[in-house]
Design an enzyme around this catalytic site. Structure first.
Site, mmCIF file in Angstrom:
data_model
loop_
_atom_site.group_PDB
_atom_site.id
_atom_site.type_symbol
_atom_site.label_atom_id
_atom_site.label_comp_id
_atom_site.label_asym_id
_atom_site.label_seq_id
_atom_site.Cartn_x
_atom_site.Cartn_y
_atom_site.Cartn_z
ATOM 1 N N THR A 1 4.451 2.735 5.823
ATOM 2 C CA THR A 1 2.926 2.226 5.505
ATOM 3 C C THR A 1 1.977 3.370 6.587
ATOM 4 O OG1 THR A 1 1.393 0.700 6.518
ATOM 5 C CG2 THR A 1 3.414 0.627 7.464
ATOM 6 N N ILE A 2 0.935 3.400 6.272
ATOM 7 C CA ILE A 2 0.009 4.462 6.989
ATOM 8 C C ILE A 2 -0.408 3.847 8.198
ATOM 9 C CG2 ILE A 2 -0.720 5.945 5.064
ATOM 10 C CD1 ILE A 2 -3.503 4.147 5.635
ATOM 11 N N ASP A 3 -0.174 2.381 8.279
ATOM 12 C CA ASP A 3 -0.763 1.533 9.411
ATOM 13 C C ASP A 3 0.158 1.612 10.786
ATOM 14 O OD1 ASP A 3 -2.834 0.929 7.717
ATOM 15 O OD2 ASP A 3 -1.688 -1.293 7.136
ATOM 16 N N ASP B 1 2.412 -0.285 11.629
ATOM 17 C CA ASP B 1 2.470 -1.541 12.310
ATOM 18 C C ASP B 1 3.673 -2.521 12.256
ATOM 19 O OD1 ASP B 1 1.645 -2.174 9.725
ATOM 20 O OD2 ASP B 1 0.308 -3.438 9.789
ATOM 21 N N ARG C 1 0.431 -5.095 -5.140
ATOM 22 C CA ARG C 1 0.601 -6.240 -4.158
ATOM 23 C C ARG C 1 0.655 -7.418 -5.077
ATOM 24 N NH1 ARG C 1 -0.636 -4.036 0.863
ATOM 25 N NH2 ARG C 1 -2.219 -2.648 0.785
ATOM 26 N N ASP D 1 4.678 -3.859 6.286
ATOM 27 C CA ASP D 1 4.783 -5.074 7.013
ATOM 28 C C ASP D 1 4.949 -6.486 5.811
ATOM 29 O OD1 ASP D 1 4.496 -6.900 9.331
ATOM 30 O OD2 ASP D 1 2.777 -7.908 8.217
ATOM 31 N N ARG E 1 -4.546 7.400 2.509
ATOM 32 C CA ARG E 1 -3.214 6.796 1.780
ATOM 33 C C ARG E 1 -2.612 7.833 0.771
ATOM 34 N NH1 ARG E 1 -4.173 0.918 0.889
ATOM 35 N NH2 ARG E 1 -3.568 1.218 -1.583
ATOM 36 N N GLY F 1 0.860 -1.101 0.009
ATOM 37 C CA GLY F 1 0.110 -0.170 0.088
ATOM 38 C C GLY F 1 0.941 1.356 -0.147
ATOM 39 N N MET G 1 -8.507 3.328 8.492
ATOM 40 C CA MET G 1 -7.743 2.105 8.202
ATOM 41 C C MET G 1 -6.746 1.630 9.083
ATOM 42 S SD MET G 1 -6.735 2.706 4.190
ATOM 43 C CE MET G 1 -7.698 1.979 2.871
ATOM 44 N N ARG H 1 -5.464 -1.622 8.798
ATOM 45 C CA ARG H 1 -5.622 -3.352 8.743
ATOM 46 C C ARG H 1 -5.818 -3.825 9.822
ATOM 47 N NH1 ARG H 1 -1.079 -7.011 6.983
ATOM 48 N NH2 ARG H 1 0.248 -6.077 8.871
ATOM 49 N N SER I 1 5.695 -6.308 2.546
ATOM 50 C CA SER I 1 7.052 -5.894 1.857
ATOM 51 C C SER I 1 8.161 -6.110 2.379
ATOM 52 C CB SER I 1 6.803 -4.336 1.383
ATOM 53 O OG SER I 1 5.858 -4.121 1.015
HETATM 54 O O1 F6P Z 1 -1.697 -1.189 4.601
HETATM 55 C C1 F6P Z 1 -2.228 -0.225 4.210
HETATM 56 C C2 F6P Z 1 -3.517 -0.141 3.911
HETATM 57 O O2 F6P Z 1 -4.241 0.992 3.600
HETATM 58 C C3 F6P Z 1 -4.518 -0.891 5.235
HETATM 59 O O3 F6P Z 1 -4.876 0.264 6.159
HETATM 60 C C4 F6P Z 1 -5.643 -1.307 4.460
HETATM 61 O O4 F6P Z 1 -6.253 -2.213 5.336
HETATM 62 C C5 F6P Z 1 -5.162 -1.958 3.184
HETATM 63 O O5 F6P Z 1 -4.017 -1.239 2.852
HETATM 64 C C6 F6P Z 1 -5.935 -1.998 1.919
HETATM 65 O O6 F6P Z 1 -5.237 -2.562 1.031
HETATM 66 P P1 F6P Z 1 -5.386 -2.411 -0.643
HETATM 67 O O7 F6P Z 1 -4.850 -1.273 -1.167
HETATM 68 O O8 F6P Z 1 -4.702 -3.757 -1.025
HETATM 69 O O9 F6P Z 1 -7.086 -2.345 -0.637
#
Ligand code: F6P
Length: 320
Positions: free
Chosen positions: A126-128, A130, A72, A103, A253, A11, A170, A172, A105
């Site tokens: 990552t915005i998460d 985590d 991804r 995470d 994002r 992401g 968001m 995850r 990646s």
């Molecule tokens: O890891 C960043 C993130 O924006 C999470 O917060 C979210 O759950 C996920 O990616 C969404 O993933 P995708 O871009 O595959 O829909």
């Protein structure tokens, strides 16, 4: 170390471009060549890259997204894909690879490090937020600020209508975003996946607030807690109040990186190149108590970052 590769994966996060710029300019200042692989791991699977120079990474520092684009990649999750990526690195005589991502990646980076002689360095973005081994990731602060701007506006309409809003953010499976956002917008309730919530407790909080004259409220819910539409119905039925749901979603994002995200990108980018030029690989750069450090990718991938639940208590105290 003569030639390094650079890839942004998973992401996207605001500040990835700043990291591309920092890695490229620091590396080139030390006489290294930089190849930017396109569309995340896909670029390593298809041998698609462009040469990055101090000049062609100009004008991107303030931009969200990633000029290298990202993806991804299901193929990269398989051993054959990882071997293919390793072959691409060998084919292009890449001595070191900087992987900018979250995470998933960084897990990919660890797996790749087992198949290649190139040194791999991770840059957490990552915005998460985590990722174990760093207090903060590139993009987290930007996403928090994006959500704050939106929720402050929601607060206005919530107050006007005496309404309760659930704002889903968001993150995850983790609650880092929700907790920081909740605390900084003064949310009445914060729901994170790390703490099982009780409907009764939520309703009790809303009722106690109502009794004090506080008729509106914001519930910040991490996407990882489950179905917020269902939660809305349950609260409406049990508390007899009007509830609305707003999902901040992918806006978090994008957008220009904040100063904080740019700063981390610059510091992490510099450190990543420093590690490679010192022939240190299979590590991730990170922030530990305000200092830029590095930690092995193995450690990053075998530990889970803890959410500071004392902030939850503080948020509750402050939202009375
Ligand atoms: O890891 C960043 C993130 O924006 C999470 O917060 C979210 O759950 C996920 O990616 C969404 O993933 P995708 O871009 O595959 O829909």
């Amino acid at each position: 170390m003569k030639r390094i590769g650079l890839v942004t994966s998973g992401g996207d996060a605001p500040g990835m471009n700043a990291a591309i710029r920092a890695v490229t300019r620091v590396a080139c200042s030390q006489g290294l060549e930089v190849l930017g692989f396109e569309r995340g791991w896909e670029g390593l699977l298809t041998n698609t890259f462009r040469r990055l120079t101090p000049r062609n990474v100009g004008g991107i520092l303030h931009l969200g997204g990633t000029i290298l684009r990202t993806s991804r990649s299901p193929e990269f999750r398989k051993r054959a894909g990882i071997r293919k990526a390793a072959e691409t690195l060998a084919l292009n005589k890449v001595d070191g690879l900087v992987v900018v991502g979250g995470d998933g990646s960084l897990r990919g980076a660890l797996e790749l490090s087992k198949e290649t002689d190139a040194l791999i360095v991770g840059v957490p973005a990552t915005i998460d937020n985590d990722v174990f081994g760093t207090d903060e990731t590139i993009g987290f602060d930007s996403a928090v600020n994006t959500a704050i701007v939106e929720i402050d506006k929601i607060r206005d309409t919530a107050n006007s209508h005496d309404r309760i809003f659930i704002v889903e953010v968001m993150g995850r499976k983790r609650g880092f975003l929700a907790l920081t956002i909740g605390l900084t917008v003064g949310a009445e309730v914060i729901l994170v996946p790390e703490v099982e919530y009780s409907l009764e407790q939520i309703v009790r909080t809303l009722e106690m607030n109502g009794a004090k004259g506080k008729k509106s409220g914001i519930i910040v819910a991490a996407e990882g807690i489950g179905d917020t539409h269902k939660l809305l119905k349950e609260i409406e039925e049990k508390a007899g109040v009007e509830v609305r749901l707003s999902i901040t979603g992918y806006a978090q994002r994008g957008g220009n990186p904040t100063a904080r995200s740019r700063l981390l990108a610059n510091l992490f980018g510099e450190k990543a190149v420093e590690l490679l030029t010192n022939n240190q690989g299979n590590r991730m750069v990170g922030l530990e108590e305000g200092k830029v450090r590095s930690i092995s990718l193995e450690q990053v991938c075998s530990n889970e970052k803890r959410l500071d639940l004392s902030l939850m208590k503080l948020a509750q105290t402050l939202a009375t």
